[in-house]
Design a protein around this motif. Structure first.
Motif, PDB file in Angstrom:
ATOM      1  N   GLY A   3      -6.680   2.573   5.787  1.00  0.00           N
ATOM      2  CA  GLY A   3      -7.141   2.625   7.167  1.00  0.00           C
ATOM      3  C   GLY A   3      -6.582   3.785   7.958  1.00  0.00           C
ATOM      4  N   GLU A   4      -5.676   4.555   7.367  1.00  0.00           N
ATOM      5  CA  GLU A   4      -5.047   5.674   8.073  1.00  0.00           C
ATOM      6  C   GLU A   4      -5.828   6.962   7.842  1.00  0.00           C
ATOM      7  OE1 GLU A   4      -0.512   7.057   8.787  1.00  0.00           O
ATOM      8  OE2 GLU A   4      -1.142   7.146   6.707  1.00  0.00           O
ATOM      9  N   THR A   5      -5.938   7.761   8.900  1.00  0.00           N
ATOM     10  CA  THR A   5      -6.554   9.074   8.797  1.00  0.00           C
ATOM     11  C   THR A   5      -5.476  10.139   8.972  1.00  0.00           C
ATOM     12  OG1 THR A   5      -8.690   8.308   9.649  1.00  0.00           O
ATOM     13  CG2 THR A   5      -8.240  10.666   9.793  1.00  0.00           C
ATOM     14  N   VAL A   6      -5.388  11.034   7.992  1.00  0.00           N
ATOM     15  CA  VAL A   6      -4.389  12.106   8.011  1.00  0.00           C
ATOM     16  C   VAL A   6      -5.120  13.440   8.130  1.00  0.00           C
ATOM     17  CG1 VAL A   6      -2.535  13.256   6.757  1.00  0.00           C
ATOM     18  CG2 VAL A   6      -2.805  10.772   6.587  1.00  0.00           C
ATOM     19  N   GLY A   7      -4.769  14.226   9.125  1.00  0.00           N
ATOM     20  CA  GLY A   7      -5.340  15.549   9.294  1.00  0.00           C
ATOM     21  C   GLY A   7      -4.389  16.603   8.740  1.00  0.00           C
ATOM     22  N   ILE A   8      -4.948  17.653   8.149  1.00  0.00           N
ATOM     23  CA  ILE A   8      -4.139  18.766   7.645  1.00  0.00           C
ATOM     24  C   ILE A   8      -4.697  20.052   8.225  1.00  0.00           C
ATOM     25  CG2 ILE A   8      -3.326  20.004   5.614  1.00  0.00           C
ATOM     26  CD1 ILE A   8      -3.670  17.489   3.988  1.00  0.00           C
ATOM     27  N   VAL A   9      -3.832  20.811   8.890  1.00  0.00           N
ATOM     28  CA  VAL A   9      -4.272  22.040   9.545  1.00  0.00           C
ATOM     29  C   VAL A   9      -3.265  23.145   9.261  1.00  0.00           C
ATOM     30  CG1 VAL A   9      -3.090  21.601  11.743  1.00  0.00           C
ATOM     31  CG2 VAL A   9      -5.203  22.946  11.739  1.00  0.00           C
ATOM     32  N   GLY A  10      -3.736  24.374   9.313  1.00  0.00           N
ATOM     33  CA  GLY A  10      -2.848  25.514   9.091  1.00  0.00           C
ATOM     34  C   GLY A  10      -3.662  26.780   8.944  1.00  0.00           C
ATOM     35  N   PRO A  11      -3.010  27.936   8.979  1.00  0.00           N
ATOM     36  CA  PRO A  11      -3.718  29.211   8.853  1.00  0.00           C
ATOM     37  C   PRO A  11      -4.460  29.320   7.523  1.00  0.00           C
ATOM     38  CG  PRO A  11      -1.441  29.544   9.571  1.00  0.00           C
ATOM     39  CD  PRO A  11      -1.554  28.115   9.149  1.00  0.00           C
ATOM     40  N   THR A  12      -5.443  30.206   7.451  1.00  0.00           N
ATOM     41  CA  THR A  12      -6.158  30.472   6.207  1.00  0.00           C
ATOM     42  C   THR A  12      -5.179  30.902   5.114  1.00  0.00           C
ATOM     43  OG1 THR A  12      -8.113  31.178   7.430  1.00  0.00           O
ATOM     44  CG2 THR A  12      -7.969  31.852   5.128  1.00  0.00           C
ATOM     45  N   GLY A  13      -5.321  30.287   3.923  1.00  0.00           N
ATOM     46  CA  GLY A  13      -4.444  30.632   2.805  1.00  0.00           C
ATOM     47  C   GLY A  13      -3.076  29.986   2.852  1.00  0.00           C
ATOM     48  N   SER A  14      -2.910  28.994   3.710  1.00  0.00           N
ATOM     49  CA  SER A  14      -1.585  28.376   3.863  1.00  0.00           C
ATOM     50  C   SER A  14      -1.283  27.337   2.789  1.00  0.00           C
ATOM     51  CB  SER A  14      -1.460  27.728   5.250  1.00  0.00           C
ATOM     52  OG  SER A  14      -2.469  26.754   5.443  1.00  0.00           O
ATOM     53  N   GLY A  15      -2.311  26.918   2.028  1.00  0.00           N
ATOM     54  CA  GLY A  15      -2.069  25.952   0.959  1.00  0.00           C
ATOM     55  C   GLY A  15      -2.620  24.575   1.227  1.00  0.00           C
ATOM     56  N   LYS A  16      -3.505  24.436   2.214  1.00  0.00           N
ATOM     57  CA  LYS A  16      -4.046  23.117   2.578  1.00  0.00           C
ATOM     58  C   LYS A  16      -4.836  22.490   1.433  1.00  0.00           C
ATOM     59  CE  LYS A  16      -6.362  24.723   6.133  1.00  0.00           C
ATOM     60  NZ  LYS A  16      -6.011  26.165   6.030  1.00  0.00           N
ATOM     61  N   SER A  17      -5.781  23.247   0.891  1.00  0.00           N
ATOM     62  CA  SER A  17      -6.609  22.730  -0.206  1.00  0.00           C
ATOM     63  C   SER A  17      -5.786  22.525  -1.467  1.00  0.00           C
ATOM     64  CB  SER A  17      -7.776  23.677  -0.490  1.00  0.00           C
ATOM     65  OG  SER A  17      -8.663  23.735   0.617  1.00  0.00           O
ATOM     66  N   SER A  18      -4.859  23.428  -1.725  1.00  0.00           N
ATOM     67  CA  SER A  18      -4.007  23.304  -2.910  1.00  0.00           C
ATOM     68  C   SER A  18      -3.214  22.004  -2.877  1.00  0.00           C
ATOM     69  CB  SER A  18      -3.048  24.496  -3.012  1.00  0.00           C
ATOM     70  OG  SER A  18      -3.758  25.707  -3.170  1.00  0.00           O
ATOM     71  N   LEU A  19      -2.731  21.658  -1.697  1.00  0.00           N
ATOM     72  CA  LEU A  19      -1.969  20.420  -1.535  1.00  0.00           C
ATOM     73  C   LEU A  19      -2.820  19.210  -1.883  1.00  0.00           C
ATOM     74  CD1 LEU A  19       0.514  18.811  -0.511  1.00  0.00           C
ATOM     75  CD2 LEU A  19      -0.480  18.968   1.787  1.00  0.00           C
ATOM     76  N   ASP A 185       2.004  25.874   6.497  1.00  0.00           N
ATOM     77  CA  ASP A 185       2.030  27.336   6.643  1.00  0.00           C
ATOM     78  C   ASP A 185       2.857  27.915   5.492  1.00  0.00           C
ATOM     79  OD1 ASP A 185       1.579  29.847   7.586  1.00  0.00           O
ATOM     80  OD2 ASP A 185       2.912  29.712   9.307  1.00  0.00           O
ATOM     81  N   GLY A 186       2.296  28.890   4.796  1.00  0.00           N
ATOM     82  CA  GLY A 186       3.009  29.500   3.683  1.00  0.00           C
ATOM     83  C   GLY A 186       3.352  28.536   2.578  1.00  0.00           C
ATOM     84  N   GLY A 187       2.487  27.526   2.395  1.00  0.00           N
ATOM     85  CA  GLY A 187       2.725  26.547   1.340  1.00  0.00           C
ATOM     86  C   GLY A 187       3.789  25.519   1.667  1.00  0.00           C
ATOM     87  N   LYS A 188       4.243  25.492   2.925  1.00  0.00           N
ATOM     88  CA  LYS A 188       5.289  24.552   3.321  1.00  0.00           C
ATOM     89  C   LYS A 188       4.831  23.676   4.481  1.00  0.00           C
ATOM     90  CE  LYS A 188       9.101  27.597   1.960  1.00  0.00           C
ATOM     91  NZ  LYS A 188      10.331  28.296   2.421  1.00  0.00           N
ATOM     92  N   LEU A 189       5.341  22.458   4.503  1.00  0.00           N
ATOM     93  CA  LEU A 189       5.082  21.550   5.613  1.00  0.00           C
ATOM     94  C   LEU A 189       6.024  21.908   6.752  1.00  0.00           C
ATOM     95  CD1 LEU A 189       3.714  18.944   6.719  1.00  0.00           C
ATOM     96  CD2 LEU A 189       5.619  17.665   5.701  1.00  0.00           C
ATOM     97  N   ILE A 190       5.460  22.356   7.879  1.00  0.00           N
ATOM     98  CA  ILE A 190       6.312  22.793   8.981  1.00  0.00           C
ATOM     99  C   ILE A 190       6.190  21.896  10.209  1.00  0.00           C
ATOM    100  CG2 ILE A 190       6.296  25.196   8.240  1.00  0.00           C
ATOM    101  CD1 ILE A 190       4.255  25.719  10.500  1.00  0.00           C
ATOM    102  N   GLY A 191       5.302  20.913  10.150  1.00  0.00           N
ATOM    103  CA  GLY A 191       5.162  20.001  11.281  1.00  0.00           C
ATOM    104  C   GLY A 191       4.417  18.752  10.867  1.00  0.00           C
ATOM    105  N   ILE A 192       4.796  17.614  11.429  1.00  0.00           N
ATOM    106  CA  ILE A 192       4.115  16.348  11.160  1.00  0.00           C
ATOM    107  C   ILE A 192       4.207  15.464  12.393  1.00  0.00           C
ATOM    108  CG2 ILE A 192       6.202  15.389  10.088  1.00  0.00           C
ATOM    109  CD1 ILE A 192       4.334  13.788   8.228  1.00  0.00           C
ATOM    110  N   GLY A 193       3.102  14.827  12.747  1.00  0.00           N
ATOM    111  CA  GLY A 193       3.091  13.958  13.920  1.00  0.00           C
ATOM    112  C   GLY A 193       1.688  13.830  14.483  1.00  0.00           C
ATOM    113  N   LYS A 194       1.595  13.243  15.648  1.00  0.00           N
ATOM    114  CA  LYS A 194       0.317  13.158  16.356  1.00  0.00           C
ATOM    115  C   LYS A 194       0.102  14.439  17.158  1.00  0.00           C
ATOM    116  CE  LYS A 194       0.001   8.097  16.805  1.00  0.00           C
ATOM    117  NZ  LYS A 194      -1.308   7.971  16.140  1.00  0.00           N
TER     118      LYS A 194
END
Length: 218
Positions: A3-19, A185-194
């Protein structure tokens, strides 16, 4: 969590899809563990794992055949009523009735007779018909206008009650309503929250927001 929705955002090439591609094991982790229902994905049979997951990729692929056949490719024994239901959720019904043959409309090569936004909606319907436990949207609403995207989002909120949804997007408007947002960003998690928390505590998230909405929107 279900039931949880998680959003992933970041600059182009930051590793979002790879994750996210680590979840269905398109490639394996080199360290750490990814779990579904508390079970390491590497210990889940490949077919069972793929049955649990539906991925709507950034590049939409439609197959030769009808709209109905393309959607039911997600679950071959789906009924017409089930197809109509997911078409309602994904806003396919908003345009399909303009075609004389409706769900039996033939799809041209690479979906040439449909717009980018229409193809993305068909792709979303195909994922929903699968009834997955984990639904992944990989920047798959980029061709949708803002009004249609909002309608799909509202429809999904009702549908996603027992479903984990992961949404990758370069548009903050697509993920700012999520229960949890990851900033990569840069393949690293730099922020998490609402959304509100990240606007205060994550400079990268704030910069992306300003670039899309303007500083006066803060």
């Amino acid at each position: 969590m279900p039931g949880e929705t998680v959003g992933i955002v970041g600059p182009t090439g930051s590793g979002k899809s790879s994750l996210v591609n680590l979840i269905p094991r398109f490639y394996n982790v080199t360290s750490g563990i990814i779990k579904i229902d508390g079970v390491n994905v590497q210990n889940i049979d490949e077919k069972i794992l793929m049955d649990k997951i539906a991925l709507v990729p950034q590049k939409t692929t439609l197959f030769t055949g009808t709209v109905f056949e393309n959607i039911r490719w997600g679950r071959e024994n789906a009924s017409l009523e089930e197809v109509k239901k997911v078409c309602e959720i994904s806003e396919v019904n908003e345009f399909i009735h303009r075609f004389p043959e409706k769900y039996d409309t033939k799809i041209g090569q690479e979906g040439i007779n449909f717009s980018g936004g229409q193809k993305q909606r068909i792709s979303i319907a195909r994922a929903l018909i699968k009834k997955p436990e984990v639904l992944i949207f990989d920047d798959c609403t980029s061709a949708l206008d803002a009004v249609t995207e909002i309608r799909i989002r509202e429809n999904l909120r009702k549908y996603l009650r027992n479903l984990t949804c992961i949404i990758i997007s370069q548009k903050i408007s697509s993920i700012m309503w999520a229960d949890k947002i990851l900033v990569i960003d840069g393949g690293k998690l730099i922020g998490i929250g609402k959304h509100d928390e990240l606007m205060k505590n994550c400079k990268t998230y704030e910069d992306i927001f300003i670039s899309q909405f303007g500083k006066e929107s803060i």
